[in-house]
Design an enzyme around this catalytic site. Structure first.
Site, mmCIF file in Angstrom:
data_model
loop_
_atom_site.group_PDB
_atom_site.id
_atom_site.type_symbol
_atom_site.label_atom_id
_atom_site.label_comp_id
_atom_site.label_asym_id
_atom_site.label_seq_id
_atom_site.Cartn_x
_atom_site.Cartn_y
_atom_site.Cartn_z
ATOM 1 N N LYS A 35 -8.419 -57.122 -6.586
ATOM 2 C CA LYS A 35 -7.929 -56.247 -7.662
ATOM 3 C C LYS A 35 -7.702 -57.059 -8.939
ATOM 4 O O LYS A 35 -8.048 -56.624 -10.042
ATOM 5 C CB LYS A 35 -6.612 -55.590 -7.205
ATOM 6 C CG LYS A 35 -6.161 -54.437 -8.049
ATOM 7 C CD LYS A 35 -4.914 -53.786 -7.469
ATOM 8 C CE LYS A 35 -5.220 -52.541 -6.669
ATOM 9 N NZ LYS A 35 -4.036 -51.767 -6.267
ATOM 10 N N PHE A 157 9.242 -42.088 -12.862
ATOM 11 C CA PHE A 157 8.980 -40.649 -12.718
ATOM 12 C C PHE A 157 7.605 -40.253 -13.245
ATOM 13 O O PHE A 157 7.310 -39.078 -13.389
ATOM 14 C CB PHE A 157 10.067 -39.844 -13.447
ATOM 15 C CG PHE A 157 11.443 -40.083 -12.889
ATOM 16 C CD1 PHE A 157 11.876 -39.396 -11.762
ATOM 17 C CD2 PHE A 157 12.293 -41.024 -13.455
ATOM 18 C CE1 PHE A 157 13.140 -39.625 -11.227
ATOM 19 C CE2 PHE A 157 13.552 -41.267 -12.933
ATOM 20 C CZ PHE A 157 13.980 -40.556 -11.815
ATOM 21 N N LYS A 209 16.019 -40.520 -7.590
ATOM 22 C CA LYS A 209 14.558 -40.440 -7.428
ATOM 23 C C LYS A 209 14.173 -39.557 -6.239
ATOM 24 O O LYS A 209 13.355 -38.634 -6.363
ATOM 25 C CB LYS A 209 13.983 -41.849 -7.259
ATOM 26 C CG LYS A 209 12.496 -41.902 -6.972
ATOM 27 C CD LYS A 209 11.655 -41.355 -8.103
ATOM 28 C CE LYS A 209 10.214 -41.206 -7.664
ATOM 29 N NZ LYS A 209 9.331 -40.678 -8.658
ATOM 30 N N LEU A 255 5.849 -23.876 -10.470
ATOM 31 C CA LEU A 255 5.832 -22.539 -9.876
ATOM 32 C C LEU A 255 4.392 -22.025 -9.772
ATOM 33 O O LEU A 255 4.153 -20.828 -9.895
ATOM 34 C CB LEU A 255 6.686 -21.574 -10.709
ATOM 35 C CG LEU A 255 8.207 -21.702 -10.582
ATOM 36 C CD1 LEU A 255 8.924 -20.618 -11.395
ATOM 37 C CD2 LEU A 255 8.674 -21.635 -9.121
ATOM 38 N N GLY A 258 -0.373 -22.468 -4.540
ATOM 39 C CA GLY A 258 -1.648 -23.140 -4.262
ATOM 40 C C GLY A 258 -1.697 -23.658 -2.843
ATOM 41 O O GLY A 258 -1.238 -22.988 -1.908
ATOM 42 N N CYS A 265 3.374 -39.480 -3.497
ATOM 43 C CA CYS A 265 4.826 -39.432 -3.714
ATOM 44 C C CYS A 265 5.537 -38.323 -2.956
ATOM 45 O O CYS A 265 6.380 -38.603 -2.103
ATOM 46 C CB CYS A 265 5.109 -39.342 -5.206
ATOM 47 S SG CYS A 265 4.712 -40.893 -6.024
ATOM 48 N N LYS A 268 5.649 -38.324 1.113
ATOM 49 C CA LYS A 268 6.392 -39.438 1.721
ATOM 50 C C LYS A 268 7.850 -39.457 1.244
ATOM 51 O O LYS A 268 8.741 -39.845 1.994
ATOM 52 C CB LYS A 268 5.692 -40.777 1.445
ATOM 53 C CG LYS A 268 5.939 -41.357 0.086
ATOM 54 C CD LYS A 268 5.417 -42.769 -0.018
ATOM 55 C CE LYS A 268 5.512 -43.315 -1.422
ATOM 56 N NZ LYS A 268 6.834 -43.329 -2.035
ATOM 57 N N LYS A 325 -4.714 -33.905 -7.175
ATOM 58 C CA LYS A 325 -4.530 -33.084 -8.374
ATOM 59 C C LYS A 325 -5.533 -33.552 -9.428
ATOM 60 O O LYS A 325 -6.150 -34.609 -9.258
ATOM 61 C CB LYS A 325 -3.099 -33.171 -8.890
ATOM 62 C CG LYS A 325 -2.691 -34.531 -9.390
ATOM 63 C CD LYS A 325 -1.304 -34.400 -9.977
ATOM 64 C CE LYS A 325 -0.939 -35.665 -10.720
ATOM 65 N NZ LYS A 325 0.317 -35.568 -11.421
HETATM 66 P P1 NAD Z 1 -0.211 -48.604 -5.144
HETATM 67 O O1 NAD Z 1 -0.577 -48.636 -3.708
HETATM 68 O O2 NAD Z 1 -1.181 -48.030 -6.128
HETATM 69 O O3 NAD Z 1 0.139 -50.074 -5.637
HETATM 70 C C1 NAD Z 1 0.930 -50.966 -4.920
HETATM 71 C C2 NAD Z 1 0.364 -52.358 -5.155
HETATM 72 O O4 NAD Z 1 1.247 -53.318 -4.591
HETATM 73 C C3 NAD Z 1 -1.001 -52.592 -4.498
HETATM 74 O O5 NAD Z 1 -1.936 -52.997 -5.484
HETATM 75 C C4 NAD Z 1 -0.746 -53.694 -3.477
HETATM 76 O O6 NAD Z 1 -1.830 -54.570 -3.322
HETATM 77 C C5 NAD Z 1 0.457 -54.393 -4.101
HETATM 78 N N1 NAD Z 1 1.243 -55.216 -3.179
HETATM 79 C C6 NAD Z 1 1.629 -54.949 -1.907
HETATM 80 N N2 NAD Z 1 2.356 -55.968 -1.420
HETATM 81 C C7 NAD Z 1 2.457 -56.898 -2.377
HETATM 82 C C8 NAD Z 1 3.090 -58.154 -2.484
HETATM 83 N N3 NAD Z 1 3.781 -58.676 -1.469
HETATM 84 N N4 NAD Z 1 2.973 -58.828 -3.629
HETATM 85 C C9 NAD Z 1 2.270 -58.316 -4.668
HETATM 86 N N5 NAD Z 1 1.646 -57.128 -4.637
HETATM 87 C C10 NAD Z 1 1.733 -56.417 -3.513
HETATM 88 O O7 NAD Z 1 1.183 -47.836 -5.212
HETATM 89 P P2 NAD Z 1 1.771 -46.997 -6.455
HETATM 90 O O8 NAD Z 1 1.213 -45.629 -6.440
HETATM 91 O O9 NAD Z 1 1.694 -47.814 -7.688
HETATM 92 O O10 NAD Z 1 3.297 -46.870 -5.983
HETATM 93 C C11 NAD Z 1 4.177 -47.971 -6.015
HETATM 94 C C12 NAD Z 1 5.589 -47.472 -5.835
HETATM 95 O O11 NAD Z 1 5.954 -46.617 -6.924
HETATM 96 C C13 NAD Z 1 5.815 -46.643 -4.570
HETATM 97 O O12 NAD Z 1 7.102 -46.874 -4.082
HETATM 98 C C14 NAD Z 1 5.704 -45.226 -5.073
HETATM 99 O O13 NAD Z 1 6.418 -44.316 -4.276
HETATM 100 C C15 NAD Z 1 6.347 -45.346 -6.442
HETATM 101 N N6 NAD Z 1 5.896 -44.324 -7.395
HETATM 102 C C16 NAD Z 1 4.593 -43.964 -7.448
HETATM 103 C C17 NAD Z 1 4.190 -43.016 -8.379
HETATM 104 C C18 NAD Z 1 2.756 -42.553 -8.442
HETATM 105 O O14 NAD Z 1 2.506 -41.545 -9.083
HETATM 106 N N7 NAD Z 1 1.821 -43.255 -7.840
HETATM 107 C C19 NAD Z 1 5.120 -42.458 -9.266
HETATM 108 C C20 NAD Z 1 6.440 -42.883 -9.195
HETATM 109 C C21 NAD Z 1 6.829 -43.823 -8.255
#
Ligand code: NAD
Length: 435
Positions: A35, A157, A209, A255, A258, A265, A268, A325
């Site tokens: 990545k 968020f 959250k 609202l 679908g 998110c 889980k 989505k």
């Molecule tokens: P993601 O899977 O896209 O990204 C997580 C990244 O962390 C990956 O690239 C992975 O390789 C990396 N990673 C894992 N272990 C690691 C380590 N030890 N050191 C360094 N990097 C490491 O996940 P995301 O969607 O970005 O979500 C991350 C967090 O944010 C989650 O807790 C999620 O619930 C929260 N969140 C996500 C969203 C969303 O819309 N995706 C919105 C709000 C909050």
């Protein structure tokens, strides 16, 4: 400020790029060196509108760098954001092993006090564990050599598909910490966004959250339950939602009836919140019902397809939309996965098209045929299913679609089309909560 973001996924990359754009010196780190290579070659590994340009601008200005070197990221920063994944475990709780690894890593490497920020979504009391590890690791506490790291819960968020805009124009910024110094630093860091800031203790921020996502999921399941009543009684869920949403206490967002919620998110986070409640001695039965309605919504849709086609074995089904989505390529926990699996189980032959999620789908879906566009998916189909409301689908040539199909059956899981119009074109049109 010198900032590092550990975990360069949807949240980490967006946060890193936005902090850099606000004038900070940012390193985005990830354990996935592939990545990082992609990012360093100027490409962005996810589809997210506006992100590529923002990364390019700030990388060129040397305010944003990418590395797989964890030590470099820790040593660089005064503020370290943890944005790694917190995926669901089989028992519904959040898998916090990535968070623990990063925390132990910081504790082992950092020689100066750091502000360690939980950006990932984590269960309440995670901050306490992080504080404990930072305090006690490597026998520092026993040797009387404690480094006074500070912990902050700063949940994110943003929504995929509008992530950059959401990050830069949030409804509120939640900052939970017990440290006055950390609070002041966070206030300064976010000041350019001119958004409302909510200051709390760490535990309350963590709960904000999970409670927010669970509340939104509840709204979605609520309107889907209403949609089912509308179908049974001949009412129209869109009119009902409009009538409800104009009430300022209810508001129209979330609202839309679908196929239910999906993505990385809501599913889980609802699971995790039920688990957290259980662990703390409260049975959150309301949320269990929210989950049940969500799952049922997919089964009801498959049954509608089956009712329209009678026998599914060997029927050709075109599926339009795979991402959970529009405006994202994210397939995690997308309704399309369950729906396609259920159709295949009955022997249907599934052909799919999504404007952005095809590559990701290849790692998830089995035995589907990938099409080049909407019309390709409609060719010789016995039914065409709309599972994601991409704008592209709203503009399709319906006459052409009808000519291409073997049977003119359209099952619209997102209420994209007007039922009257589709029927005028001669389709057997099935949607959600509308006759
Ligand atoms: P993601 O899977 O896209 O990204 C997580 C990244 O962390 C990956 O690239 C992975 O390789 C990396 N990673 C894992 N272990 C690691 C380590 N030890 N050191 C360094 N990097 C490491 O996940 P995301 O969607 O970005 O979500 C991350 C967090 O944010 C989650 O807790 C999620 O619930 C929260 N969140 C996500 C969203 C969303 O819309 N995706 C919105 C709000 C909050």
């Amino acid at each position: 400020m010198k900032i590092s973001v550990v975990g360069s996924g949807y949240v980490g990359l967006v946060a890193g790029a936005c902090f850099a754009d606000m004038g900070n010196d940012v390193i985005c780190q990830d354990i996935d060196s592939k990545k990082i290579r992609v990012l360093n070659s100027g490409k962005v590994p996810i589809f997210e509108p506006a992100l590529r340009k923002l990364i390019e601008k700030n990388a060129n200005a040397r305010r944003l760098r990418f590395t797989a070197d964890f030590g470099k990221a820790v040593n660089h920063a005064d503020v370290i954001f943890i944005a790694v994944g917190t995926p669901p475990r089989t028992d519904g709780g959040a898998d916090l092993s990535y968070i623990e690894n990063v925390t132990r890593g910081i504790a082992a490497i950092a020689k100066e006090p750091k502000i360690v920020v939980e950006k990932s979504t984590v269960p309440v009391l995670t901050g306490e564990k992080i504080e404990q590890i930072l305090r006690c690791s490597n026998g520092n506490a026993a040797k009387g050599k404690c480094i006074p790291h500070m912990v902050v819960s700063n949940p994110e968020f943003l929504r995929e598909g509008s992530a950059v805009k959401d990050f830069l124009e949030p409804d509120r910024i939640v900052i939970g910490t017990n440290s006055e110094k950390a609070r002041a630093v966070m206030r300064k860091l976010y000041a350019p966004l001119k958004a409302k800031m909510v200051f709390t203790d760490i535990k309350s921020a963590e709960i904000i959250k999970h409670a927010s996502n669970s509340f939104l999921a509840t709204k979605i399941s609520f309107i889907n339950a209403i949609a089912n009543i509308c179908e049974k009684t001949g009412a129209n869920v869109e009119e009902v939602a409009q009538g409800m949403g104009l009430d300022k206490r209810i508001r129209p967002n979330f609202l839309s009836a679908g196929l239910g919620y999906g993505g990385f998110c809501f599913p889980k986070d609802v699971d995790a919140f039920i688990w957290i409640a259980q662990r703390s001695g409260y049975d959150f039965a309301l949320l269990r019902e929210v989950q049940k309605i969500n799952q049922l919504q997919r089964q009801i849709f498959v049954k509608k397809v089956e009712d329209a086609l009678w026998v599914l074995r060997d029927k050709k089904i075109g599926v339009l939309g795979l991402a959970f989505k529009p405006n994202t390529d994210d397939m995690r926990f997308a309704p399309s996965i369950d729906i396609i699996n259920a159709l295949q189980l009955e022997g249907a032959k599934v052909r799919v098209y999504d404007p952005q999620a095809m590559e990701r789908a290849k790692g998830i879906l089995q035995n589907v045929e990938y099409c080049n566009n909407t019309y390709d998916a409609a060719k010789d189909a016995d039914a065409l299913l709309f599972l994601t409301e991409w704008d592209e689908f709203r503009k399709i040539d319906l006459q052409k679609v009808k000519r291409l199909m073997r049977q003119p059956v359209v099952c619209d899981g997102r209420n994209i089309f007007n039922p009257k119009q589709l029927r005028q074109f001669g389709f057997n049109y099935i949607s959600i909560g509308r006759l």
